[in-house]
Structure formats: structure tokens, C-alpha cells
Design a protein around this motif. Structure first.
Motif, short mmCIF file in Angstrom:
data_model
loop_
_atom_site.label_atom_id
_atom_site.label_comp_id
_atom_site.label_asym_id
_atom_site.label_seq_id
_atom_site.Cartn_x
_atom_site.Cartn_y
_atom_site.Cartn_z
N ASP A 206 0.83 -1.26 0.16
CA ASP A 206 -0.04 -0.03 -0.14
C ASP A 206 0.84 1.36 -0.10
O ASP A 206 0.26 2.44 -0.33
CB ASP A 206 -1.02 0.06 1.20
CG ASP A 206 -1.86 -0.99 1.08
OD1 ASP A 206 -2.55 -1.35 0.15
OD2 ASP A 206 -2.10 -1.80 2.11
N TYR A 207 2.13 1.17 0.43
CA TYR A 207 3.01 2.51 0.51
C TYR A 207 4.20 2.26 -0.38
O TYR A 207 4.69 0.93 -0.21
CB TYR A 207 3.05 2.83 2.03
CG TYR A 207 1.83 3.16 2.52
CD1 TYR A 207 1.10 4.48 2.17
CD2 TYR A 207 1.06 2.21 3.23
CE1 TYR A 207 0.05 4.91 2.93
CE2 TYR A 207 -0.06 2.63 3.74
CZ TYR A 207 -0.68 3.54 3.57
OH TYR A 207 -1.74 4.17 4.20
N LYS A 208 4.84 3.19 -0.89
CA LYS A 208 6.33 3.05 -1.43
C LYS A 208 7.16 3.91 -0.92
O LYS A 208 8.26 3.13 -1.12
CB LYS A 208 5.85 3.42 -3.03
CG LYS A 208 5.10 2.68 -3.51
CD LYS A 208 5.12 1.25 -3.88
CE LYS A 208 4.22 0.37 -4.47
NZ LYS A 208 3.99 -0.97 -4.13
N THR A 209 7.03 4.73 -0.31
CA THR A 209 8.14 5.48 0.50
C THR A 209 7.75 5.77 2.05
O THR A 209 6.31 6.14 2.16
CB THR A 209 8.69 6.68 -0.37
OG1 THR A 209 7.46 7.65 -0.57
CG2 THR A 209 9.12 6.13 -1.77
N GLY A 210 8.62 6.48 2.48
CA GLY A 210 8.17 7.10 3.71
C GLY A 210 9.59 8.30 4.08
O GLY A 210 10.67 7.62 3.86
N PHE A 211 9.17 9.16 4.63
CA PHE A 211 10.21 10.24 5.08
C PHE A 211 9.93 10.71 6.40
O PHE A 211 8.75 10.81 6.97
CB PHE A 211 10.05 11.37 4.13
CG PHE A 211 10.18 10.98 2.70
CD1 PHE A 211 11.30 10.79 2.21
CD2 PHE A 211 9.07 11.06 1.80
CE1 PHE A 211 11.56 10.54 0.85
CE2 PHE A 211 9.20 10.40 0.58
CZ PHE A 211 10.50 10.17 -0.04
N GLY A 212 10.99 11.00 7.28
CA GLY A 212 11.02 11.28 8.43
C GLY A 212 12.00 12.06 9.10
O GLY A 212 13.03 12.52 8.29
N ILE A 213 11.94 12.45 10.51
CA ILE A 213 13.08 12.81 11.37
C ILE A 213 12.99 12.06 12.70
O ILE A 213 12.19 11.47 13.16
CB ILE A 213 12.83 14.39 11.64
CG1 ILE A 213 11.57 14.69 12.28
CG2 ILE A 213 12.78 15.30 10.09
CD1 ILE A 213 11.41 16.09 12.70
N GLU A 214 14.29 12.34 13.24
CA GLU A 214 14.56 11.51 14.63
C GLU A 214 15.65 12.26 15.24
O GLU A 214 16.59 12.75 14.71
CB GLU A 214 15.18 10.29 14.26
CG GLU A 214 15.39 9.51 15.24
CD GLU A 214 15.87 7.89 15.06
OE1 GLU A 214 15.53 6.93 15.43
OE2 GLU A 214 17.23 8.06 14.49
#
Length: 167
Positions: free
Chosen positions: A42-50
Motif C-alpha cells: 500500500d505504500y512505496k516510501t516514507g520520510f521523517g526525522i529523528e
């Protein structure tokens, strides 16, 4: 005798060099996530911060805490769920196998929210990985899994993390 003196001197210099580290670790990362398993349907990518913080617990070991946010965008209504965002709080360890190479693992709770659902749900989340740390710059490759919200199993992703950290 000369060879023995050279070996002892080298070992002593390496010990002093690794003992130079600070008693803390603090930094932050940008995250690029690639869903695997059923999450990739259902999803191809993800982006974030940590953000990461830690306290030295041994010569090469830090006890760490992380706070992260990762968004998995729904690309052109690819699925019926909308964007999923995960905010996680984890505790773990980071072990420096060498001066610049580290291994890490974390576990905690991830609060997942899909944009079509009004509530977020807390579930187990954990990761394991390795990276390199040169000066302020660090990069790592981690495998993260979190308990699914509405079904059995885990939603997993491979994450590339790039950032800065003081240690």
C-alpha cells in the motif's frame, strides 16, 4: 623487546583514543524509509526525522532514547487508508564496534495514525541496524518493525538515516 614495546605502545594509544569520547551522545537524523512486506503493498516510501540522546554506559556502549516521526504518503490514492504517520518513542543501546562503526537496537511504542481515522494507536515498535560515525556526520541502515493497528503481524521498513551527532 622492540616489537613488544611497539605493540604495547600502539595498544595504549588506541585505548586512550577510544576513551576520549564524551559521556553523552546527542543528535538528529533525516529518515528515508522503504516499506517491505505487506506495508509495501500500500505504500512505496516514507520520510521523517529523528532525535537521539544517550548516556555512555561503558567504554564503547551508550544507552539511548529516540523520538521520531515518519510519514508514509498515500501516492495518488494508491490505497483506501490515506497517509500513515508514526510517532515513536524508543529506548535502546548503541555499541561502537570501532571508533567509527556502530551497531544499534531500540524498542518502544509507536503511535500510528492513518489520516482517515480520527485516533492514533500505540503499538510495539523496534529496530536494529548499523552505521558509521565520522566527526559530526553519521549514517545508518536500520530495519524497523511495528505491530499493525487493525490486523495481525507487523508493518516493516528499511530505513536510511543521515544526520549529525556529538559524542
Amino acid at each position: 623487546a622492540f616489537v613488544l614495546l611497539a605493540v604495547v605502545t600502539t595498544a595504549s594509544a588506541q585505548t586512550k583514543k577510544s576513551a576520549r569520547g564524551k559521556d553523552y551522545l546527542i543528535g538528529g537524523h533525516l529518515i528515508m524509509a522503504s516499506p517491505v512486506g505487506t506495508l509495501s503493498e500500500d505504500y512505496k516510501t516514507g520520510f521523517g526525522i529523528e532525535a537521539i540522546g544517550g548516556i555512555k554506559a561503558g567504554e564503547q556502549l551508550y544507552v539511548t532514547a529516540t523520538l521520531a516521526y515518519v510519514n508514509f504518503p498515500n501516492e495518488a490514492f494508491y490505497n483506501n487508508y490515506g497517509n500513515i504517520s508514526v510517532t515513536s518513542i524508543k529506548g535502546g543501546v548503541r555499541y561502537y564496534a570501532t571508533e567509527n562503526v556502530f551497531l544499534g537496537g531500540n524498542a518502544g511504542v509507536g503511535f500510528a495514525k492513518d489520516e482517515l481515522e480520527p485516533r492514533s494507536y500505540g503499538r510495539f515498535i523496534g529496530d536494529i541496524g548499523a552505521g558509521v560515525h565520522f566527526g559530526l556526520v553519521q549514517a545508518g541502515l536500520f530495519y524497523e518493525g511495528r505491530k499493525k493497528i487493525f490486523s495481525e503481524g507487523f508493518a516493516n521498513s528499511v530505513q536510511v538515516k543521515l544526520g549529525i551527532a556529538l559524542r
